[in-house]
Design an enzyme around this catalytic site. Sequence first.
Site, PDB file in Angstrom:
ATOM      1  N   GLU A 140       0.864  -1.183   0.000  1.00  0.00           N
ATOM      2  CA  GLU A 140       0.000   0.000   0.000  1.00  0.00           C
ATOM      3  C   GLU A 140       0.898   1.230   0.000  1.00  0.00           C
ATOM      4  OE1 GLU A 140      -3.727   1.893   2.568  1.00  0.00           O
ATOM      5  OE2 GLU A 140      -2.660   0.124   3.317  1.00  0.00           O
ATOM      6  N   ASP A 200      -4.991  10.315   9.022  1.00  0.00           N
ATOM      7  CA  ASP A 200      -3.678   9.859   9.452  1.00  0.00           C
ATOM      8  C   ASP A 200      -3.236  10.526  10.744  1.00  0.00           C
ATOM      9  OD1 ASP A 200      -3.159   8.111   7.287  1.00  0.00           O
ATOM     10  OD2 ASP A 200      -2.829   9.844   6.008  1.00  0.00           O
ATOM     11  N   TYR A 211     -11.409  -2.916   3.328  1.00  0.00           N
ATOM     12  CA  TYR A 211     -10.440  -2.410   4.301  1.00  0.00           C
ATOM     13  C   TYR A 211     -11.172  -2.120   5.604  1.00  0.00           C
ATOM     14  CZ  TYR A 211      -6.322   0.403   5.741  1.00  0.00           C
ATOM     15  OH  TYR A 211      -5.214   0.911   6.378  1.00  0.00           O
TER      16      TYR A 211
END
Length: 272
Positions: free
Chosen positions: A50, A61, A175
């Site tokens: 990834e 993030d 995911y």
Amino acid sequence: MTTALNRIDQLFADRDRKRFIPFLTVGDPSIEATFHLVKAMVEAGADLIELGVPYSDPLADGPTIQRASERALENGVTIGDALQLVKRLRESGMEASIVLFSYFNPVLQYGIERFFADLAAYGADGVVIPDLPIEENGPAVTAAKQHGIHVISLVAPTSSSRINTIGAQATGFLYCVSSLGVTGARVDLREDLADFLERVKASTTVPTAVGFGISTPDQVRAVAPHTDGVIVGSAIVQQIEKHVEELKDPIQMPQAVEKIKTFVHQLASALQ
């Protein structure tokens, strides 16, 4: 070469074997370092890579990956550079699956149709766009299908009533976000994580992979029975940050890459 659509499908064809998926930011601390790190991670047991596209406002993030993006952006790294890296990796003979992780704005600026055409032309297999909800991803999904690319959907514990909807339209793999909040290594995993993962698996026909917060071999082993793949990002990026000065030095780079490769191998081996 295997088509983009089939490479991920074939990767997960044997559902009895778990897949290891490392994340790293393109251009942290240089494109050259990223190239060698990716090659080393595949040698260490990574099944799918990834590649994070650096972005100035990465909402999903945590601090570790934010700093990685800052280092890459200081070098002027763009989404175009990420695509060129994919092309170089394929030209070097790398066969492992590659998925880009990019926020939607760089994709939009690059051009949706052009982006998916180049993903396919350069040998990528899919993309994760964390800030593009399924209710608004129509143009991207249409372009992706035209070029045989998977748009990988994310599903979180907070998705609740939307889990079945997300699971039904998922392609490639789903995911699963293991923890609330942003990315980052965690000391402990959610107590209800296994229940969440089993619920997600029941909602979809595609494989599942779990990430966000998984950082140790013990955590990899703990989640493995409940998923088809395990994604580790921040813990690996921390190792890159730890050796960032060595990675900038062409003479010291090989030794630093080997240290990070050993760390990745320990994580990947936990799935065997």
